[in-house]
Design an enzyme around this catalytic site. Structure first.
Site, short mmCIF file in Angstrom:
data_model
loop_
_atom_site.label_atom_id
_atom_site.label_comp_id
_atom_site.label_asym_id
_atom_site.label_seq_id
_atom_site.Cartn_x
_atom_site.Cartn_y
_atom_site.Cartn_z
N THR A 191 -59.06 16.61 -10.59
CA THR A 191 -58.60 15.73 -9.52
C THR A 191 -57.74 16.54 -8.55
OG1 THR A 191 -56.65 15.16 -10.77
CG2 THR A 191 -58.52 13.70 -11.00
N GLU A 197 -62.52 10.35 -11.18
CA GLU A 197 -62.50 9.77 -12.53
C GLU A 197 -63.64 8.79 -12.77
OE1 GLU A 197 -59.93 10.16 -10.52
OE2 GLU A 197 -58.07 10.59 -11.61
N LYS A 242 -43.86 -1.08 2.56
CA LYS A 242 -43.19 -2.31 2.16
C LYS A 242 -42.12 -2.63 3.18
CE LYS A 242 -44.54 -1.02 -2.32
NZ LYS A 242 -44.66 0.37 -2.71
N TRP A 258 -46.14 -6.50 2.44
CA TRP A 258 -46.86 -5.23 2.45
C TRP A 258 -47.65 -5.07 3.74
CZ3 TRP A 258 -49.34 -4.02 -3.00
CH2 TRP A 258 -48.32 -3.91 -3.94
P1 AMP Z 1 -60.93 11.50 -5.22
O1 AMP Z 1 -60.85 11.34 -6.69
O2 AMP Z 1 -60.29 12.76 -4.72
O3 AMP Z 1 -62.33 11.33 -4.74
O4 AMP Z 1 -60.07 10.33 -4.56
C1 AMP Z 1 -60.31 9.00 -4.87
C2 AMP Z 1 -59.53 8.12 -3.93
O5 AMP Z 1 -60.01 8.25 -2.60
C3 AMP Z 1 -59.65 6.65 -4.23
O6 AMP Z 1 -58.82 6.24 -5.29
C4 AMP Z 1 -59.26 6.03 -2.90
O7 AMP Z 1 -57.86 6.00 -2.72
C5 AMP Z 1 -59.83 7.01 -1.91
N1 AMP Z 1 -61.13 6.53 -1.41
C6 AMP Z 1 -62.35 6.89 -1.79
N2 AMP Z 1 -63.29 6.24 -1.08
C7 AMP Z 1 -62.63 5.41 -0.22
C8 AMP Z 1 -63.02 4.45 0.78
N3 AMP Z 1 -64.29 4.22 1.07
N4 AMP Z 1 -62.05 3.80 1.43
C9 AMP Z 1 -60.75 4.03 1.17
N5 AMP Z 1 -60.31 4.91 0.26
C10 AMP Z 1 -61.24 5.60 -0.44
#
Ligand code: AMP
Length: 547
Positions: A186, A331, A444, A449
């Site tokens: 990650t 994940e 906040k 929010w």
């Molecule tokens: P990663 O594991 O680096 O791919 O990051 C995952 C995170 O990216 C998610 O928990 C979201 O916060 C954000 N994310 C992924 N796709 C979207 C989307 N279509 N809109 C908003 N946030 C997204």
């Protein structure tokens, strides 16, 4: 009573055997690091993946050993996807955009035994190889004659010479489908990065799920361009779904600028492309400047961060391309939801339809989701109540590599484990989920929010705004107040007051940002997402107006 069906483990090798047998001559096209366009077929990829498996045997790599890759999207990377995992080793895709020290940490934490890299990363490998003592074999993804004489990397192999010395006769081993197939760390914006370890079973189930018509809808008639890197959650699983359906694959290599991506889409008659919003921003910019159109592109998957409405509108209205807004996480292999409409939404007027398209969408079968409040109580699916988004399913992690961070799951009354995504969301009565924020980015203000995504989307709809990031600033009365940090499009002008006036009537008054800060660039992370923590550090001396 047991079912009486054949029992066959779900293995990644099944995918390449299938693609070889049923889609032997379907093309795989890659723009190479070398700069040229390379053409091969699923049949050739399968044969070379078998060579990879034999070549790994010749290095005496054991079952379960990790093989790292530092590579762009291309056919050699694809061969490694199948050759490494299919032979029982674990493919560890590394993000070359990470800081070298972080990369070293990840390679050592994962215990990588071999590392295959594109020649464009030779300087990076030269800088870090001595700090990775566990890596016994360094393999450059190039022909033998492209290998410089003195790289300083002991025993450096050329990929082509290495697999050229192995035969393409190989019997894929059968083993437990729950064995690890690949891993990805990650981004680790806080603390050390954590490894998600995928299994053969989870990868195959994800490949089926992602290919469904209401998910990414992959078919043998498609030509798919994954712009999303193969080092970012396996290019959203597209290489696996592509092998399952036997479609043409088109790889962009390192050339991700608007002009190069556009030329590849047109030249290779791409029907579907997938990537993060920043990439599409560059593509749309190129098209608008040059007045060009798409002739074959039908849909584009946009995910990784929220897709601004202006982008959905541009693809849809100006170019006739359907946007599939998708959400997922490292994940989650990564697919969680895709925004494909149901009959009821197809019939809606355009502006109502747009409101639906902005949502991250419905869960793909295999992913269950719910929203809960701070007490863990489930919130209603009414499109208004928001809460922490939790997910469960067979392609979602149960724990991180080496148990890092303890048990990440939250357990319900029935003892079922749910993975907390760290996102805050609403879910409507039709099951469309909408992310309001990352829980750490929510603003906040006075006990209420404010969604930073809503504030950003409005700014992005202004013709002079190229990129916008909304962050909360400490306020003595309201706790936090939003400001919007903006990068202007080249050659355009907008003032602070004009932009603030642009918010009028679009959101409640108290949600309108208190200030606009113009900057040359917003820091982006290794996967193209805005780095709000870095941005906050950059604005350390900033004071809200009137304070
Ligand atoms: P990663 O594991 O680096 O791919 O990051 C995952 C995170 O990216 C998610 O928990 C979201 O916060 C954000 N994310 C992924 N796709 C979207 C989307 N279509 N809109 C908003 N946030 C997204």
């Amino acid at each position: 009573m047991l079912g009486q069906m054949q029992s066959q483990p779900l293995l990644i090798s099944n995918l390449i055997v299938h693609a070889d047998r049923h889609h032997h001559s379907t093309e795989i096209v890659s723009r190479r690091v070398e700069g040229d366009i390379h053409r091969t077929t699923w049949g050739q990829v399968a044969a070379r993946a078998r060579r990879v498996a034999n070549a790994l045997d010749s290095l005496h790599l054991s079952f379960g050993d990790r093989v790292g890759t530092l590579a762009w999207n291309g056919y050699r990377h694809l061969e490694l996807y199948f050759g490494v995992s299919g032979s029982g080793r674990v493919l560890h895709t590394l993000n070359p955009r990470l800081h070298p020290e972080q990369l070293v940490w990840i390679v050592n934490h994962a215990d990588d035994r071999a590392l295959c890299f594109d020649m464009s990363f030779l300087p990076l490998v030269q800088a870090v190889h001595a700090k990775c003592p566990g890596v016994k074999h360094w393999i450059a993804l190039c022909d033998a004659d492209k290998l410089p004489a003195d790289t300083g990397i002991p025993g450096l192999l050329s990929y082509e010479a290495w697999i050229g010395g192995a035969t393409d006769t190989y019997t894929w081993p059968e083993f437990d489908e729950n064995c690890a197939s690949s891993m990805c760390y990650t981004s680790g914006t806080t603390g050390n990065p954590k490894g998600a370890v995928y299994s053969h079973r989870s990868t195959l189930l994800h490949a089926y799920g992602a290919a469904l018509p209401d998910a990414l809808g992959c078919s043998a008639r498609d030509a798919i361009l994954p712009v999303v890197p193969m080092f970012h959650v396996n290019a959203w699983g597209l290489p696996y779904s592509a092998a399952a359906v036997g479609c043409k694959l088109v790889f962009p290599g390192p050339a991700l600028d608007g002009k190069s991506v556009y030329e590849l889409i047109e030249g290779e008659q791409v029907t579907m492309a997938a990537g993060v919003p920043t990439v599409w921003q560059m593509l749309l910019g190129h098209m608008q400047q040059n007045g060009v159109k798409f002739s074959t592109l039908k849909r584009t998957v946009i995910g990784g961060s929220a897709c601004p409405p202006a982008m959905i509108a541009a693809f849809n209205d100006q170019y006739g391309v359907e946007v599939l807004h998708a959400w997922g996480m490292t994940e989650m292999s990564p697919l969680g939801t895709v925004c494909t409409l149901k009959n009821a939404q197809v019939a809606l007027p355009a502006d109502e339809k747009m409101k639906v398209r902005l949502k991250q969408g419905r869960s793909v079968f295999g992913v269950d989701m719910k929203i809960v409040n701070e007490l863990g109580e489930e919130q209603p699916w009414d499109g208004k109540a928001y809460g922490d988004l939790l997910v469960r399913g067979p392609w979602i992690i149960a724990s991180y590599f080496k148990g890092e961070g303890g048990d990440p799951l939250q357990y319900d009354a029935a003892g079922r484990g749910w993975f907390p995504t760290g996102d805050v969301a609403t879910i409507d009565a039709d099951g469309f989920m909408q992310i309001t924020d990352r829980s750490k980015d929510v603003i906040k203000s006075g006990g209420e929010w404010i969604s930073s995504i809503d504030v950003e989307n409005i700014a992005m709809a202004h013709p002079a705004v190229a990129m916008a990031a909304c962050i909360g600033m400490k306020h003595p009365k309201w706790d936090e107040r939003p400001i919007v940090v903006v990068v202007k499009k080249p050659g355009t002008e907008v003032t602070r007051d004009e932009l603030l006036a642009f918010y009028e009537g679009k959101i409640a008054k108290w949600q309108v940002p208190d200030d606009v800060v113009f900057v040359d660039a917003i820091p982006l992370g290794a996967t193209g997402k805005m780095q709000k923590m870095t941005l906050r550090q950059q604005l350390a001396g900033y004071k809200l107006p009137g304070l």
